[in-house]
Design an enzyme around this catalytic site. Structure first.
Site, PDB file in Angstrom:
ATOM      1  N   CYS A   2       0.877  -1.168   0.000  1.00  0.00           N
ATOM      2  CA  CYS A   2       0.000   0.000   0.000  1.00  0.00           C
ATOM      3  C   CYS A   2       0.908   1.209   0.000  1.00  0.00           C
ATOM      4  CB  CYS A   2      -0.915  -0.003   1.224  1.00  0.00           C
ATOM      5  SG  CYS A   2      -2.032   1.423   1.290  1.00  0.00           S
ATOM      6  N   GLU A 105      -3.549   1.091  -6.028  1.00  0.00           N
ATOM      7  CA  GLU A 105      -2.613   0.061  -6.477  1.00  0.00           C
ATOM      8  C   GLU A 105      -2.414   0.229  -7.972  1.00  0.00           C
ATOM      9  OE1 GLU A 105      -0.582  -1.671  -5.119  1.00  0.00           O
ATOM     10  OE2 GLU A 105      -1.228  -2.024  -3.056  1.00  0.00           O
TER      11      GLU A 105
END
Length: 220
Positions: A2, A105
């Site tokens: 992340c 992402e």
């Protein structure tokens, strides 16, 4: 993994949501492109109750002599967090929640171009985190990392890892307010919690921060 996220909830609403006393130096919101090494909102427990505070995103172990004294630790893997020297004490004693509206992402196309995706839910998310006070400079400051685990069925379409999401009813357990058992929470969120859509590559720049960053684009 992340590596970027968005937070749009006002500071007072964040404090109310988590029943936490807000600090005076919280980062500005909204921010649609929160990047590593910047200050982020963190909820932590303590003897005086929950606090909403500002911390540097990028965990600094106590043995780092400088902020760049080793790898940039923005994530901590749930599978090894209890064993890694950098994280194991924090995992036991200094767990926190990191509020986000959504996170990003990236995938690569056939030409190798990286395309960003925005992942979110119907409500703000509380990501599992750990924190550490670092005293390598004259003025100590607090640092944090986001705990990650293997992707669930939904996330696996774009990435093999995802942040650990702590549900509302488990906030107290993760923060250490309800005894032992926090390790059981370090697992992937249910498949139906998160949704995602492709967004413009403008988010790749750490200078971009506007609401257009989370708007869906036509991938064709």
């Amino acid at each position: 993994m992340c590596g970027r996220f968005a937070i749009t909830l006002p500071n007072d609403a964040m404090a109310q949501l988590f029943a936490a006393a807000p600090a005076n130096d919280l980062p500005d919101v909204p921010n649609y492109n929160v990047c590593p090494t910047t200050q982020v909102h963190v909820v932590r427990g303590g003897d005086v109750g929950r606090q909403l505070v500002s911390m540097r995103w990028g965990f600094l172990p106590h043995w780092y002599k400088a902020t760049d004294g080793g790898p940039l630790l923005i994530n901590a893997r749930a599978e090894t967090i209890a064993e890694k020297p950098a994280f194991r004490a924090a995992c036991r004693q200094r767990r926190c929640l990191i509020p986000v509206t959504g996170f990003y992402e990236w995938t690569k196309d056939e030409e190798g171009t990286r395309w960003p995706w925005y992942i979110h839910a119907d409500a703000p998310l509380a990501l599992a985190g750990i924190w550490q006070s670092w005293e390598g400079e004259e003025t100590p400051f607090d640092t944090c990392a986001i705990v990650t685990t293997g992707a669930n069925g939904t996330m696996s379409a774009i990435h093999h890892r995802m942040p650990v999401v702590i549900s509302h009813e488990d906030w107290g357990l993760w923060l250490g307010e309800k005894g032992h058992g926090a390790a059981t929470l370090m697992q992937a969120a249910p498949d139906d919690l998160l949704r995602f859509h492709q967004v413009d590559r403008a988010v790749n720049s750490n200078r971009a921060h506007g609401p257009e960053l989370i708007e869906p684009i036509d991938p064709t």
